[in-house]
Design a protein around this motif. Sequence first.
Motif, PDB file in Angstrom:
ATOM      1  N   PRO A 150       3.258   5.955  -0.781  1.00 11.29           N
ATOM      2  CA  PRO A 150       4.395   6.209  -1.949  1.00 11.29           C
ATOM      3  C   PRO A 150       3.592   6.303  -3.519  1.00 11.29           C
ATOM      4  CG  PRO A 150       5.432   4.115  -0.464  1.00 11.29           C
ATOM      5  CD  PRO A 150       3.926   4.218  -0.343  1.00 11.29           C
ATOM      6  N   GLN A 151       3.604   7.380  -4.336  1.00 13.95           N
ATOM      7  CA  GLN A 151       3.451   7.119  -5.771  1.00 13.95           C
ATOM      8  C   GLN A 151       3.808   6.630  -7.097  1.00 13.95           C
ATOM      9  OE1 GLN A 151       0.466   9.544  -5.748  1.00 13.95           O
ATOM     10  NE2 GLN A 151       0.592   8.436  -3.507  1.00 13.95           N
ATOM     11  N   SER A 152       3.521   5.295  -7.108  1.00 17.40           N
ATOM     12  CA  SER A 152       3.894   4.922  -7.716  1.00 17.40           C
ATOM     13  C   SER A 152       4.266   4.619  -9.344  1.00 17.40           C
ATOM     14  CB  SER A 152       3.277   2.891  -7.343  1.00 17.40           C
ATOM     15  OG  SER A 152       1.876   3.241  -8.836  1.00 17.40           O
ATOM     16  N   HIS A 153       3.297   5.618  -9.561  1.00 20.39           N
ATOM     17  CA  HIS A 153       3.449   6.046 -10.779  1.00 20.39           C
ATOM     18  C   HIS A 153       4.706   7.386 -10.885  1.00 20.39           C
ATOM     19  CE1 HIS A 153       1.019   8.651  -9.326  1.00 20.39           C
ATOM     20  NE2 HIS A 153       1.093   9.546 -10.080  1.00 20.39           N
TER      21      HIS A 153
ATOM     22  N   LYS B 132       8.281   8.218  -8.793  1.00 20.51           N
ATOM     23  CA  LYS B 132       9.492   7.775  -7.126  1.00 20.51           C
ATOM     24  C   LYS B 132       9.050   8.411  -6.990  1.00 20.51           C
ATOM     25  CE  LYS B 132       9.682   3.154  -8.333  1.00 20.51           C
ATOM     26  NZ  LYS B 132      10.871   2.059  -8.428  1.00 20.51           N
TER      27      LYS B 132
ATOM     28  N   GLU C 218      -2.921  10.069  -9.967  1.00 23.40           N
ATOM     29  CA  GLU C 218      -2.810   9.143 -10.992  1.00 23.40           C
ATOM     30  C   GLU C 218      -2.917   9.286 -12.014  1.00 23.40           C
ATOM     31  OE1 GLU C 218      -5.724   6.372  -9.358  1.00 23.40           O
ATOM     32  OE2 GLU C 218      -5.076   6.261  -7.038  1.00 23.40           O
TER      33      GLU C 218
ATOM     34  N   GLU D  89      -4.086  -2.888  -5.622  1.00 20.17           N
ATOM     35  CA  GLU D  89      -4.355  -1.448  -6.133  1.00 20.17           C
ATOM     36  C   GLU D  89      -4.917  -1.393  -7.762  1.00 20.17           C
ATOM     37  OE1 GLU D  89      -1.266   2.406  -6.829  1.00 20.17           O
ATOM     38  OE2 GLU D  89      -0.087   0.390  -6.038  1.00 20.17           O
TER      39      GLU D  89
END
Length: 427
Positions: free
Chosen positions: A228-231, A233, A142, A408
């Motif tokens: 999934p990693q939102s920061h 993609k 993150e 989140e």
Amino acid sequence: MPPAHAQEVDLAFAGNHELRKRVHAAIDQNPTQSTLFRDISAYILGQASQPSSEPTAKKRKLEESNGAQNGATAPSSLTSAATKAWRQYPGTSFSLPQRKKYTLELVDSKDGGVRALGADGSVEFSIAWRDVDQVFCLPVPEKAKRQHNFIILPVHGDGVGPVPDHLKASPPEPVVWTFEEATGKNIVEGEDPGPGPMAEAIHHCLIQAGTGKEVIFPDADQFESAIPQSHRKGEKAYHVKGHRGSKEGYLFFTSAGIVWGFKKPLAFFDFASVTAVSYTNVLRNTFNLVITTQTGDIEFGMIDQADFNGINEYVQKHGLQDASMAATRRAQKLNVNPPKEKEKGANGAAAAEPDDGLTELQRAEMQLQDMEDDEEDEEDYDPGSEGESEGSGSDSEDEDGEGYEGGEGDEYDEGDEEGAEGEEMET
């Protein structure tokens, strides 16, 4: 404490910066002991000025055993700033055992190790290669910029296993620092901007010291998060977010064991230390993971259901739900004869102790399947038959008080758990 006393202490403990600081702190806390420390310092200085009649080998052993702390080697080597480092990394951000920027140094001799130097060039803390249990390089989740935490775990410093009596007063602590990948103008053409070069340097030192250790990276073959990693993609994630009590952190499932970080208390569950793994509070959106060791149970809560299958596969792959396997792994690690296995069933698996013939893991899986079936039934629910319903899922989960609602990034609060799941299902 008069300046003369301070000068004597500084001279007597010049070879051990950490011990010198502890002596000054003790004097500041109890000034009445200043005379005692002055006499001790004078005695040490007097002994140092006299020729020793002891054999050289015996004297060296005494020196090496004096003042070693947190895995540090002899004052004349690793903890002495006069010893030249093989690699140096100024401005490194440490988070353990102290949160501060220091100069990171790697000493690549057999008696070398990792150390942190202060602004004045003195050694603030260190750990010898021979006292290293594991070395990890794990991505920091993150973060907008790619960062990696290097974790040096000392022997008896995993935060899980029992600590020997002679170390209980001051147990060894992990060393953790952050490596931030170079970006933009900071990237040097032809050089890897990632943590690879630093990891290779550490690996070189471990080989030189003959430890047989290596730097462990996360591996998708071991575990890969389904979230999934939102920061960033398209980038793989190797962590699972959870809570240990009220503290939020991350679980990493590596080839050597399970790591919980990155704040205190950091914990590492070596396969040999795990007696069993079980699941509790299995809900529609979250579940809890309980890791049982020789010293007790440690529970990690509010783990996303999306990662259940990945964790389940990891647990089964390494046999972490089988207590008899744990005993065998410990025997292999200690290089002793393994204990006798339990009587095997027809399928080759150890005979299960519960009457139903199921393991804790299988029972949790069945519970999860039942909940999924209930969820499908709820989707088929006809509002016109409301009066005939035997009760909605929201009512039952309100009674349990185990639900959790929040987007989140919401901060976890144990006091907000009760009734939250029911509210989510009613909307």
